[in-house]
Design a protein around this motif. Structure first.
Motif, PDB file in Angstrom:
ATOM      1  N   THR A  11       0.821  -1.210   0.000  1.00  0.00           N
ATOM      2  CA  THR A  11       0.000   0.000   0.000  1.00  0.00           C
ATOM      3  C   THR A  11       0.856   1.261   0.000  1.00  0.00           C
ATOM      4  N   ASN A  12       2.062   1.183   0.544  1.00  0.00           N
ATOM      5  CA  ASN A  12       2.977   2.326   0.557  1.00  0.00           C
ATOM      6  C   ASN A  12       4.100   2.177  -0.464  1.00  0.00           C
ATOM      7  N   GLY A  13       3.998   1.193  -1.333  1.00  0.00           N
ATOM      8  CA  GLY A  13       5.003   0.998  -2.375  1.00  0.00           C
ATOM      9  C   GLY A  13       6.291   0.353  -1.890  1.00  0.00           C
ATOM     10  N   ILE A  14       6.272  -0.275  -0.723  1.00  0.00           N
ATOM     11  CA  ILE A  14       7.459  -0.932  -0.176  1.00  0.00           C
ATOM     12  C   ILE A  14       7.339  -2.432  -0.397  1.00  0.00           C
ATOM     13  N   THR A  15       8.307  -2.991  -1.104  1.00  0.00           N
ATOM     14  CA  THR A  15       8.307  -4.434  -1.326  1.00  0.00           C
ATOM     15  C   THR A  15       9.677  -4.992  -0.955  1.00  0.00           C
ATOM     16  N   SER A  16       9.697  -6.254  -0.608  1.00  0.00           N
ATOM     17  CA  SER A  16      10.936  -6.924  -0.246  1.00  0.00           C
ATOM     18  C   SER A  16      11.718  -7.274  -1.496  1.00  0.00           C
ATOM     19  N   VAL A  17      13.027  -7.254  -1.402  1.00  0.00           N
ATOM     20  CA  VAL A  17      13.868  -7.648  -2.522  1.00  0.00           C
ATOM     21  C   VAL A  17      13.674  -9.138  -2.830  1.00  0.00           C
ATOM     22  N   PHE A  18      13.232  -9.910  -1.843  1.00  0.00           N
ATOM     23  CA  PHE A  18      12.975 -11.329  -2.036  1.00  0.00           C
ATOM     24  C   PHE A  18      11.594 -11.583  -2.626  1.00  0.00           C
ATOM     25  N   GLY A  19      10.799 -10.559  -2.733  1.00  0.00           N
ATOM     26  CA  GLY A  19       9.423 -10.721  -3.191  1.00  0.00           C
ATOM     27  C   GLY A  19       8.502 -10.918  -2.001  1.00  0.00           C
ATOM     28  N   ASP A  20       7.284 -10.467  -2.150  1.00  0.00           N
ATOM     29  CA  ASP A  20       6.339 -10.516  -1.038  1.00  0.00           C
ATOM     30  C   ASP A  20       6.077 -11.934  -0.545  1.00  0.00           C
ATOM     31  N   SER A  21       5.958 -12.872  -1.449  1.00  0.00           N
ATOM     32  CA  SER A  21       5.607 -14.235  -1.040  1.00  0.00           C
ATOM     33  C   SER A  21       6.816 -15.055  -0.591  1.00  0.00           C
ATOM     34  N   LEU A  22       8.037 -14.594  -0.879  1.00  0.00           N
ATOM     35  CA  LEU A  22       9.227 -15.378  -0.541  1.00  0.00           C
ATOM     36  C   LEU A  22      10.025 -14.808   0.634  1.00  0.00           C
ATOM     37  N   PHE A  23       9.618 -13.666   1.185  1.00  0.00           N
ATOM     38  CA  PHE A  23      10.395 -13.051   2.256  1.00  0.00           C
ATOM     39  C   PHE A  23      10.547 -13.977   3.458  1.00  0.00           C
ATOM     40  N   PHE A  24       9.434 -14.483   4.000  1.00  0.00           N
ATOM     41  CA  PHE A  24       9.509 -15.368   5.166  1.00  0.00           C
ATOM     42  C   PHE A  24      10.188 -16.701   4.855  1.00  0.00           C
ATOM     43  N   PRO A  25       9.840 -17.369   3.758  1.00  0.00           N
ATOM     44  CA  PRO A  25      10.527 -18.643   3.485  1.00  0.00           C
ATOM     45  C   PRO A  25      12.044 -18.493   3.339  1.00  0.00           C
ATOM     46  N   ILE A  26      12.492 -17.391   2.749  1.00  0.00           N
ATOM     47  CA  ILE A  26      13.930 -17.216   2.546  1.00  0.00           C
ATOM     48  C   ILE A  26      14.615 -16.743   3.824  1.00  0.00           C
ATOM     49  N   THR A  27      14.138 -15.654   4.427  1.00  0.00           N
ATOM     50  CA  THR A  27      14.846 -15.077   5.573  1.00  0.00           C
ATOM     51  C   THR A  27      14.675 -15.878   6.849  1.00  0.00           C
ATOM     52  N   THR A  28      13.499 -16.403   7.085  1.00  0.00           N
ATOM     53  CA  THR A  28      13.237 -17.052   8.359  1.00  0.00           C
ATOM     54  C   THR A  28      13.543 -18.539   8.322  1.00  0.00           C
ATOM     55  N   PHE A  29      13.164 -19.234   7.302  1.00  0.00           N
ATOM     56  CA  PHE A  29      13.318 -20.690   7.289  1.00  0.00           C
ATOM     57  C   PHE A  29      14.588 -21.142   6.587  1.00  0.00           C
ATOM     58  N   LEU A  30      14.766 -20.804   5.334  1.00  0.00           N
ATOM     59  CA  LEU A  30      15.943 -21.241   4.585  1.00  0.00           C
ATOM     60  C   LEU A  30      17.223 -20.669   5.202  1.00  0.00           C
ATOM     61  N   ASN A  31      17.269 -19.365   5.387  1.00  0.00           N
ATOM     62  CA  ASN A  31      18.444 -18.700   5.930  1.00  0.00           C
ATOM     63  C   ASN A  31      18.780 -19.233   7.322  1.00  0.00           C
ATOM     64  N   PHE A  32      17.773 -19.299   8.198  1.00  0.00           N
ATOM     65  CA  PHE A  32      18.023 -19.734   9.564  1.00  0.00           C
ATOM     66  C   PHE A  32      18.520 -21.176   9.598  1.00  0.00           C
ATOM     67  N   ASN A  33      17.841 -22.073   8.918  1.00  0.00           N
ATOM     68  CA  ASN A  33      18.233 -23.481   8.964  1.00  0.00           C
ATOM     69  C   ASN A  33      19.587 -23.728   8.310  1.00  0.00           C
ATOM     70  N   LEU A  34      19.860 -23.046   7.220  1.00  0.00           N
ATOM     71  CA  LEU A  34      21.138 -23.210   6.539  1.00  0.00           C
ATOM     72  C   LEU A  34      22.293 -22.778   7.442  1.00  0.00           C
ATOM     73  N   PHE A  35      22.180 -21.587   8.038  1.00  0.00           N
ATOM     74  CA  PHE A  35      23.290 -21.088   8.838  1.00  0.00           C
ATOM     75  C   PHE A  35      23.378 -21.754  10.208  1.00  0.00           C
ATOM     76  N   ALA A  36      22.286 -22.253  10.743  1.00  0.00           N
ATOM     77  CA  ALA A  36      22.362 -23.054  11.974  1.00  0.00           C
ATOM     78  C   ALA A  36      23.103 -24.356  11.682  1.00  0.00           C
ATOM     79  N   TRP A  37      22.851 -24.941  10.524  1.00  0.00           N
ATOM     80  CA  TRP A  37      23.558 -26.154  10.128  1.00  0.00           C
ATOM     81  C   TRP A  37      25.044 -25.883   9.916  1.00  0.00           C
ATOM     82  N   ILE A  38      25.363 -24.773   9.268  1.00  0.00           N
ATOM     83  CA  ILE A  38      26.774 -24.416   9.056  1.00  0.00           C
ATOM     84  C   ILE A  38      27.465 -24.202  10.407  1.00  0.00           C
ATOM     85  N   GLY A  39      26.811 -23.505  11.327  1.00  0.00           N
ATOM     86  CA  GLY A  39      27.383 -23.294  12.658  1.00  0.00           C
ATOM     87  C   GLY A  39      27.583 -24.596  13.398  1.00  0.00           C
TER      88      GLY A  39
END
Length: 161
Positions: A11-39
């Protein structure tokens, strides 16, 4: 807290660089699980700090609580200012938190059995795992307190710095 942080407002013209539908899957799930595994994997090869000083690294991780509170957490109801408006702050914070979570928890589980007599090593490993899960449970269960604080304390709503 990560799932209630938003970086898209069409509504304010702000969108995620990952896309609206992929923000949570990428930042919260994929990113978190990948880097927790690397750690977790890195803890097999690099064991720093020693068991004597591991508590310092674990205690320093509490800085993530205020960090997420000042990200765009609960944007519709918050009264606190948003200090980290860019989604890259959020994504980098998720990466560091996930990596340190995997690394520190693996180090704790590695160090625990070595500090007790051989007959108690299996039991100490199981107890360490139980307390790790208990810590995660308490963290998740305390999220409503953080939500209440952001929504109820303060006089300005939706303020950005």
């Amino acid at each position: 807290m990560m799932t209630d942080s938003v970086y898209s407002d069409p509504t304010n013209g702000i969108t995620s660089v990952f896309g609206d539908s992929l923000f949570f899957p990428i930042t919260t799930f994929l990113n978190f699980n990948l880097f927790a595994w690397i750690g977790s994997s890195l803890a097999n090869y690099v064991q720093f700090p020693s068991e004597k000083y591991l508590w310092i690294g674990v205690a320093l991780r509490t800085v993530f609580i205020p960090f997420y509170l000042f990200c765009n957490y609960r944007p519709d109801t918050r009264r606190w200012p948003v200090w980290f408006k860019n989604e890259w702050w959020f994504t980098i914070g998720c990466t560091i938190m996930a990596f340190t979570c995997g690394y520190m928890s693996s180090l704790a589980l590695i160090y625990t059995p070595s500090k007790v007599p051989a007959r108690y090593q299996k039991l100490s490993g199981m107890l360490a795992s139980i307390f790790l899960m208990l810590g995660i449970l308490i963290g998740v269960a305390s999220t409503p307190i953080a939500a209440w604080a952001v929504d109820s304390i303060g006089s300005r709503k939706n303020m950005t710095v």
